[in-house]
Design a protein around this motif. Structure first.
Motif, PDB file in Angstrom:
ATOM      1  N   VAL A 171      40.198  47.886  41.933  1.00  5.06           N
ATOM      2  CA  VAL A 171      41.483  48.597  42.135  1.00  5.06           C
ATOM      3  C   VAL A 171      41.676  49.575  40.974  1.00  5.06           C
ATOM      4  O   VAL A 171      41.071  49.419  39.908  1.00  5.06           O
ATOM      5  CB  VAL A 171      42.687  47.609  42.188  1.00  5.06           C
ATOM      6  CG1 VAL A 171      42.648  46.752  43.442  1.00  5.06           C
ATOM      7  CG2 VAL A 171      42.753  46.744  40.936  1.00  5.06           C
ATOM      8  N   SER A 172      42.533  50.561  41.186  1.00  6.40           N
ATOM      9  CA  SER A 172      42.665  51.582  40.127  1.00  6.40           C
ATOM     10  C   SER A 172      43.571  51.115  38.981  1.00  6.40           C
ATOM     11  O   SER A 172      43.477  51.624  37.876  1.00  6.40           O
ATOM     12  CB  SER A 172      43.174  52.893  40.713  1.00  6.40           C
ATOM     13  OG  SER A 172      44.342  52.651  41.444  1.00  6.40           O
ATOM     14  N   ASP A 173      44.447  50.134  39.254  1.00  8.09           N
ATOM     15  CA  ASP A 173      45.325  49.647  38.186  1.00  8.09           C
ATOM     16  C   ASP A 173      45.481  48.131  38.328  1.00  8.09           C
ATOM     17  O   ASP A 173      46.280  47.649  39.139  1.00  8.09           O
ATOM     18  CB  ASP A 173      46.687  50.368  38.293  1.00  8.09           C
ATOM     19  CG  ASP A 173      47.643  49.950  37.181  1.00  8.09           C
ATOM     20  OD1 ASP A 173      47.313  49.018  36.413  1.00  8.09           O
ATOM     21  OD2 ASP A 173      48.730  50.557  37.084  1.00  8.09           O
ATOM     22  N   TYR A 174      44.718  47.385  37.529  1.00  7.21           N
ATOM     23  CA  TYR A 174      44.713  45.925  37.650  1.00  7.21           C
ATOM     24  C   TYR A 174      46.074  45.311  37.296  1.00  7.21           C
ATOM     25  O   TYR A 174      46.409  44.217  37.754  1.00  7.21           O
ATOM     26  CB  TYR A 174      43.611  45.312  36.771  1.00  7.21           C
ATOM     27  CG  TYR A 174      42.235  45.399  37.398  1.00  7.21           C
ATOM     28  CD1 TYR A 174      41.592  46.626  37.533  1.00  7.21           C
ATOM     29  CD2 TYR A 174      41.590  44.274  37.882  1.00  7.21           C
ATOM     30  CE1 TYR A 174      40.331  46.724  38.120  1.00  7.21           C
ATOM     31  CE2 TYR A 174      40.332  44.349  38.473  1.00  7.21           C
ATOM     32  CZ  TYR A 174      39.710  45.574  38.591  1.00  7.21           C
ATOM     33  OH  TYR A 174      38.480  45.669  39.184  1.00  7.21           O
ATOM     34  N   SER A 175      46.884  46.033  36.503  1.00  3.13           N
ATOM     35  CA  SER A 175      48.176  45.465  36.073  1.00  3.13           C
ATOM     36  C   SER A 175      49.146  45.308  37.247  1.00  3.13           C
ATOM     37  O   SER A 175      50.131  44.584  37.165  1.00  3.13           O
ATOM     38  CB  SER A 175      48.799  46.337  34.977  1.00  3.13           C
ATOM     39  OG  SER A 175      49.226  47.577  35.514  1.00  3.13           O
ATOM     40  N   LYS A 176      48.865  45.986  38.350  1.00  2.79           N
ATOM     41  CA  LYS A 176      49.758  45.892  39.518  1.00  2.79           C
ATOM     42  C   LYS A 176      49.421  44.720  40.438  1.00  2.79           C
ATOM     43  O   LYS A 176      50.091  44.518  41.453  1.00  2.79           O
ATOM     44  CB  LYS A 176      49.665  47.182  40.339  1.00  2.79           C
ATOM     45  CG  LYS A 176      50.292  48.382  39.664  1.00  2.79           C
ATOM     46  CD  LYS A 176      50.315  49.558  40.612  1.00  2.79           C
ATOM     47  CE  LYS A 176      50.982  50.750  39.975  1.00  2.79           C
ATOM     48  NZ  LYS A 176      50.520  52.008  40.554  1.00  2.79           N
ATOM     49  N   TYR A 177      48.349  44.000  40.141  1.00  2.00           N
ATOM     50  CA  TYR A 177      47.884  42.957  41.072  1.00  2.00           C
ATOM     51  C   TYR A 177      47.728  41.617  40.361  1.00  2.00           C
ATOM     52  O   TYR A 177      47.538  41.570  39.145  1.00  2.00           O
ATOM     53  CB  TYR A 177      46.525  43.358  41.679  1.00  2.00           C
ATOM     54  CG  TYR A 177      46.587  44.648  42.463  1.00  2.00           C
ATOM     55  CD1 TYR A 177      46.910  44.642  43.817  1.00  2.00           C
ATOM     56  CD2 TYR A 177      46.347  45.868  41.835  1.00  2.00           C
ATOM     57  CE1 TYR A 177      46.981  45.828  44.519  1.00  2.00           C
ATOM     58  CE2 TYR A 177      46.415  47.060  42.533  1.00  2.00           C
ATOM     59  CZ  TYR A 177      46.730  47.045  43.884  1.00  2.00           C
ATOM     60  OH  TYR A 177      46.807  48.212  44.578  1.00  2.00           O
ATOM     61  N   GLU A 178      47.769  40.560  41.164  1.00  2.00           N
ATOM     62  CA  GLU A 178      47.469  39.223  40.648  1.00  2.00           C
ATOM     63  C   GLU A 178      45.960  39.088  40.616  1.00  2.00           C
ATOM     64  O   GLU A 178      45.334  38.621  41.567  1.00  2.00           O
ATOM     65  CB  GLU A 178      48.080  38.146  41.570  1.00  2.00           C
ATOM     66  CG  GLU A 178      49.589  38.186  41.707  1.00  2.00           C
ATOM     67  CD  GLU A 178      50.311  37.707  40.442  1.00  2.00           C
ATOM     68  OE1 GLU A 178      49.643  37.219  39.519  1.00  2.00           O
ATOM     69  OE2 GLU A 178      51.553  37.834  40.395  1.00  2.00           O
TER      70      GLU A 178
END
Ligand SMILES: Cc1cc2nc3c(=O)[nH]c(=O)nc-3n(C[C@H](O)[C@H](O)[C@H](O)COP(=O)(O)O)c2cc1C
Length: 212
Positions: A171-178
């Motif tokens: 994903v392009s931004d891991y901080s947005k996902y669990e």
């Protein structure tokens, strides 16, 4: 010479698609007629076991007679010298779409008389696999499964080779996902270093692999 490229992954601009686009650019740069197919845009199933390709007296046994959106793609594959398929690994295997495609392409050339191939052409098959695991885990846990998955392509009478890409950015931004089990820093580094090399390799493969 003709090259068919098939994306058996759902994302059209991520790892698998990027590698296949590099293959396409390489192939076109060598002046080779190149067709690109997004399998997830097509409505089709795996082999329906209609058995028409095995009927006695068929003048063209090596043809898939099931009429759906995959039919012309199979014809194109049988008319090509090189087939490249890309798939992400889902639950330790290529995608279901990859499998459906394989069943349809590989069953018509299989002879049930003696398990030989009635394919009149020769199509070399290159398989691009992308995955979260690293090279060590691929070699230990996945490689033999993938070799087995790819084996039916021998009925196309050419060489089959697997080109894995490990440890991809998912994903392009891991901080947005669990997604706590992954290090974004490591994934980014892999994307900026190894994956760029994989793209260059894909271009070279498209340009040079089995063209003689
Ligand atoms: C449903 C699903 C299952 C997955 N299973 C695995 C797996 O078993 N092993 C692995 O290494 N990666 C797995 N992944 C990660 C993908 O293989 C990896 O992110 C791949 O590069 C995605 O390809 P894409 O960027 O072209 O979509 C999975 C991803 C999804 C969405």
């Amino acid at each position: 010479m003709k090259t068919v490229i098939v994306n058996a992954g759902p994302r059209k601009n991520w790892n698998t698609a990027k590698l296949l686009n590099a293959v396409k650019e390489g192939s076109e740069s060598a002046g080779i007629e190149t067709e690109f197919v997004q399998l997830y845009d097509l409505v089709f199933t795996g082999c329906r076991s209609c058995m028409i390709c095995k009927r006695k007296g068929m003048t063209t046994p090596c043809k898939c007679y099931w009429k759906d959106m995959l039919m012309p793609v199979i014809e194109s594959v049988y008319d090509s010298e090189r087939l490249f398929i890309g798939s992400p690994i889902y639950f330790s295997e290529p995608t279901g779409m990859f499998r459906n495609f394989l069943e349809r392409v590989c069953f018509p050339p299989l002879s049930y008389n003696d398990y030989s191939s009635n394919y009149e052409g020769k199509t070399n098959v290159g398989i691009f696999l992308t995955m979260n695991v690293n090279e060590e885990m691929y070699t230990k846990n996945y490689k033999s499964i993938m070799d087995q998955q790819a084996a039916p392509f021998r009925f196309l009478k050419g060489k089959t080779e697997i080109f894995p890409s490990y440890d991809t950015l998912q994903v392009s931004d891991y901080s947005k996902y669990e997604m706590g089990s992954f290090s974004e820093e490591h994934k980014r580094e892999m994307n900026e270093t190894q994956f760029q090399k994989d793209l260059e390799r894909a271009f070279r493969i498209g340009r040079e692999w089995e063209i003689n």
